[in-house]
Scaffold this motif. Structure first.
Motif, mmCIF file in Angstrom:
data_model
loop_
_atom_site.group_PDB
_atom_site.id
_atom_site.type_symbol
_atom_site.label_atom_id
_atom_site.label_comp_id
_atom_site.label_asym_id
_atom_site.label_seq_id
_atom_site.Cartn_x
_atom_site.Cartn_y
_atom_site.Cartn_z
ATOM 1 N N PRO A 129 -83.204 -37.748 2.800
ATOM 2 C CA PRO A 129 -82.377 -38.666 3.588
ATOM 3 C C PRO A 129 -81.088 -39.116 2.917
ATOM 4 C CG PRO A 129 -84.255 -39.834 2.674
ATOM 5 C CD PRO A 129 -84.480 -38.384 2.383
ATOM 6 N N HIS A 130 -80.926 -38.913 1.613
ATOM 7 C CA HIS A 130 -79.695 -39.351 0.957
ATOM 8 C C HIS A 130 -78.482 -38.629 1.544
ATOM 9 C CE1 HIS A 130 -81.687 -41.855 -1.788
ATOM 10 N NE2 HIS A 130 -81.171 -41.476 -2.927
ATOM 11 N N GLY A 131 -77.474 -39.403 1.922
ATOM 12 C CA GLY A 131 -76.189 -38.834 2.306
ATOM 13 C C GLY A 131 -76.113 -38.263 3.696
ATOM 14 N N SER A 132 -77.093 -38.525 4.547
ATOM 15 C CA SER A 132 -77.045 -37.960 5.906
ATOM 16 C C SER A 132 -76.799 -39.075 6.927
ATOM 17 C CB SER A 132 -78.323 -37.164 6.210
ATOM 18 O OG SER A 132 -79.488 -37.958 6.033
ATOM 19 N N ALA B 108 -82.895 -43.533 14.236
ATOM 20 C CA ALA B 108 -82.592 -42.579 15.304
ATOM 21 C C ALA B 108 -82.755 -41.132 14.875
ATOM 22 C CB ALA B 108 -81.155 -42.800 15.799
ATOM 23 N N SER B 109 -82.728 -40.892 13.568
ATOM 24 C CA SER B 109 -82.750 -39.521 13.054
ATOM 25 C C SER B 109 -84.154 -39.109 12.624
ATOM 26 C CB SER B 109 -81.808 -39.394 11.850
ATOM 27 O OG SER B 109 -80.487 -39.751 12.193
ATOM 28 N N ARG B 110 -84.544 -37.954 13.063
ATOM 29 C CA ARG B 110 -85.780 -37.347 12.573
ATOM 30 C C ARG B 110 -85.390 -36.029 11.930
ATOM 31 N NH1 ARG B 110 -91.378 -36.283 16.016
ATOM 32 N NH2 ARG B 110 -92.620 -35.499 14.252
ATOM 33 N N LEU B 111 -85.200 -36.070 10.619
ATOM 34 C CA LEU B 111 -84.686 -34.905 9.908
ATOM 35 C C LEU B 111 -85.732 -33.797 9.859
ATOM 36 C CD1 LEU B 111 -82.911 -36.687 6.910
ATOM 37 C CD2 LEU B 111 -81.898 -35.925 9.076
ATOM 38 N N ARG B 112 -85.233 -32.578 9.754
ATOM 39 C CA ARG B 112 -86.142 -31.430 9.646
ATOM 40 C C ARG B 112 -87.025 -31.557 8.403
ATOM 41 N NH1 ARG B 112 -84.611 -27.589 13.208
ATOM 42 N NH2 ARG B 112 -82.434 -27.614 13.921
ATOM 43 N N PRO B 113 -88.235 -30.986 8.438
ATOM 44 C CA PRO B 113 -89.091 -31.008 7.251
ATOM 45 C C PRO B 113 -88.350 -30.425 6.045
ATOM 46 C CG PRO B 113 -90.335 -30.236 9.147
ATOM 47 C CD PRO B 113 -88.900 -30.330 9.591
ATOM 48 N N ASN C 208 -85.790 -49.241 3.020
ATOM 49 C CA ASN C 208 -86.294 -49.732 4.303
ATOM 50 C C ASN C 208 -87.188 -48.653 4.919
ATOM 51 O OD1 ASN C 208 -86.243 -50.246 7.315
ATOM 52 N ND2 ASN C 208 -85.123 -52.048 6.590
ATOM 53 N N LYS C 209 -88.456 -48.976 5.128
ATOM 54 C CA LYS C 209 -89.402 -47.974 5.611
ATOM 55 C C LYS C 209 -89.125 -47.579 7.054
ATOM 56 C CE LYS C 209 -92.815 -51.553 6.709
ATOM 57 N NZ LYS C 209 -94.011 -52.259 6.210
ATOM 58 N N TYR C 210 -88.509 -48.472 7.838
ATOM 59 C CA TYR C 210 -88.215 -48.124 9.227
ATOM 60 C C TYR C 210 -87.008 -47.192 9.327
ATOM 61 C CZ TYR C 210 -91.527 -51.842 10.117
ATOM 62 O OH TYR C 210 -92.673 -52.598 10.135
ATOM 63 N N ALA C 211 -86.068 -47.357 8.413
ATOM 64 C CA ALA C 211 -84.932 -46.434 8.355
ATOM 65 C C ALA C 211 -85.312 -45.128 7.668
ATOM 66 C CB ALA C 211 -83.765 -47.083 7.618
ATOM 67 N N LYS C 212 -86.404 -45.160 6.922
ATOM 68 C CA LYS C 212 -86.891 -43.992 6.177
ATOM 69 C C LYS C 212 -85.930 -43.619 5.047
ATOM 70 C CE LYS C 212 -87.036 -41.582 10.034
ATOM 71 N NZ LYS C 212 -86.729 -42.605 11.081
ATOM 72 N N GLY C 213 -85.427 -44.641 4.355
ATOM 73 C CA GLY C 213 -84.502 -44.375 3.261
ATOM 74 C C GLY C 213 -83.864 -45.653 2.759
ATOM 75 N N HIS C 214 -82.606 -45.552 2.339
ATOM 76 C CA HIS C 214 -81.938 -46.620 1.601
ATOM 77 C C HIS C 214 -80.615 -47.002 2.262
ATOM 78 C CE1 HIS C 214 -84.749 -46.060 -1.812
ATOM 79 N NE2 HIS C 214 -84.783 -44.819 -1.333
ATOM 80 N N GLY D 50 -70.476 -37.501 11.490
ATOM 81 C CA GLY D 50 -70.109 -36.091 11.410
ATOM 82 C C GLY D 50 -69.857 -35.600 10.000
ATOM 83 N N LEU D 51 -70.150 -36.444 9.000
ATOM 84 C CA LEU D 51 -69.933 -36.072 7.600
ATOM 85 C C LEU D 51 -71.222 -36.139 6.772
ATOM 86 C CD1 LEU D 51 -66.601 -38.062 7.017
ATOM 87 C CD2 LEU D 51 -66.840 -35.570 7.050
ATOM 88 N N PRO D 52 -72.339 -35.648 7.309
ATOM 89 C CA PRO D 52 -73.591 -35.758 6.555
ATOM 90 C C PRO D 52 -73.734 -34.658 5.508
ATOM 91 C CG PRO D 52 -74.031 -34.621 8.595
ATOM 92 C CD PRO D 52 -72.561 -35.002 8.620
ATOM 93 N N VAL D 53 -74.538 -34.951 4.507
ATOM 94 C CA VAL D 53 -74.973 -33.952 3.530
ATOM 95 C C VAL D 53 -76.293 -33.369 4.016
ATOM 96 C CG1 VAL D 53 -75.836 -33.635 1.177
ATOM 97 C CG2 VAL D 53 -73.827 -35.067 1.584
#
Length: 448
Positions: free
Chosen positions: A151-154, A142-147, A96-102, A184-187
């Motif tokens: 996205p897997h597992g977060s 909602a998440s904008r991960l650091r460069p 899903n491109k809006y979720a930026k992952g799977h 609270g259990l992200p990779v």
């Protein structure tokens, strides 16, 4: 923190009351397609030698949950992890491109394994799968991960927790606590692990599914709390987090209807370029190509290496995907990595970011390809999104089944069972036995 607590509480209420029978018909139709894709692609990944070796090393005890396509039933946690890693191992899982992952891969394996254990109704299983997808997608938005973060597992762990909590029949507060615990259990995985070909990248998805089970169990035991953890874990530590995205359009917007299916065994960022050269391919002699320029958006600009040393690193190389599409007419799960023609052509592919394409995110993930030929002429093709995106040549059931039959020769019975299960799920009184049938083959021996 307060905003995250309140938004998670609203999600908990929505998930606890989610009734698949009240979901719009097109949403249930899309769930059927996503489920078919998940089952088929998992079975395909289960046939890899690495997956066979991992099942042997795990030595899981017999249990109620199927190892999809692998001919065995094992414990719930083993099935969740092993099915999840098989699902993502060939880069063919829905996204899903809006979720930026799977979103589906983050939680569907856990929900299906748990549904087999508790012999859930089809309606409850369908509701749990919808909850897993929608919550995961909202956390992805909602998440904008650091460069550099993969996205897997977060952000998707929250979705796995939501789906498992819904399947356990937990109330609104407990579901919210499960979602918050999952957040609270992200990779914290680095994208370079994928481009370097490190299979730990697949294991992150296994971790997501097991963590979702853990979070739901903690909530069921009464030991989980909703404290707005996502604002710190996905926000402060891993990037930025906007809680308002968790509830935007809740109950009206269904992200599952806005995803994409894949026809190439490679990262989705490589697909628009592969699709573009497929459009240019008729009448084109690859031996006369002197250069290929691929212009892309900022998210895809890092997949530029023309070298790979295993299938995973190849799947995260746009030069590989472009060369494979030009030579073979597809980027298939069995494309030979050592073909010298493939490697030579990949070295002629150059990838650059184009500001005008970056500006079109997130609605478009565009690519513009220019192929230069030995006679001095060029051919140019631009595509706005990959084939298979809900906004651009979406794939229907017939097309998905055609892909699965091509990828899984000799497994027609399993594909048929998967398609029937995906269509009939909401109306099933009990899903357990139908799920176990998806193991396929002889319970005592894996298919050859």
């Amino acid at each position: 923190m307060t905003d995250a607590v309140e938004a998670t509480a609203r999600l908990g209420e929505w998930v606890a009351r989610l009734d698949a029978a009240r979901a719009p018909g097109p949403v249930l139709d899309r769930l059927s397609l996503v489920l078919l894709d998940v089952i088929g692609v998992t079975a395909l990944g289960a046939g890899l030698e690495d997956a066979r070796a991992m099942r042997s090393a795990w030595n899981a005890p017999d249990g109620p949950a199927p190892l999809i396509g692998a001919g065995r039933r094992v414990s719930v946690d083993a099935a969740a992890w092993l099915n999840a890693t098989a699902l993502v191992s060939l880069e063919l899982d829905e996204g899903n491109k809006y979720a930026k992952g799977h979103p589906a891969a983050h939680g569907f394996p856990a929900v299906l394994a748990l549904a087999a254990e508790v012999d859930a109704s089809g309606a409850d299983t369908a509701a749990a799968l919808l909850a897993a997808y929608e919550v995961a997608s909202r956390f992805g938005r909602a998440s904008r991960l650091r460069p550099g973060a993969h996205p897997h597992g977060s952000w998707g762990v929250a979705g796995a927790a939501a789906g498992c909590a819904r399947l356990l029949g937990l109330g609104p507060e407990a579901v919210a606590a499960a979602i918050d615990t999952g957040a609270g259990l992200p990779v914290a995985g680095h994208f370079a692990s994928a481009t370097d070909g490190n299979p730990v990248r697949d294991a992150w998805m296994g971790a997501s599914n097991i963590s979702g089970l853990v979070a739901a169990r903690m909530a069921s035991a009464g030991s989980a709390r909703n404290t707005g953890t996502a604002a710190l874990s996905l926000g402060t530590l891993l990037g930025e987090f906007d809680p308002s995205e968790l509830t935007e359009g809740l109950g009206d917007r269904w992200d599952i209807a806005r995803g994409y299916f894949k026809r190439h065994a490679s990262c989705s960022f490589t697909h628009p370029a592969a699709d573009a050269v497929l459009d240019l391919r008729p009448g084109l002699d690859p031996s006369r190509i002197t250069a290929v320029l691929v212009e892309t958006h900022a998210l895809a600009a890092g997949l530029a290496s023309p070298r790979w040393d295993n299938r995973l690193s190849a799947m995260f190389s746009t030069p590989f995907a472009v060369a494979a599409a030009l030579l073979h007419g597809e980027v298939g799960p069995r494309t030979s990595l050592e073909d010298p023609r493939l490697r030579a052509l990949a070295r002629r592919v150059r990838l650059v970011e184009a500001d005008d394409l970056t500006a079109r995110l997130p609605d478009e993930r565009a690519a513009r390809v220019t192929v230069a030929l030995a006679d001095g002429t060029t051919r140019i093709r631009e595509v706005p999104n990959p084939v298979g995106d809900a906004d651009h040549h979406p794939l229907d059931e017939w097309e998905l089944l055609a892909l699965l039959r091509r990828w899984l020769p000799g497994r027609g019975d399993l594909i048929g069972r998967a398609a029937a299960f995906a269509r009939e799920l909401p109306a099933l009184d009990h899903a357990g036995d139908r799920l176990r049938e998806l193991a396929g083959g002889d319970e005592t021996k894996e298919p050859k």
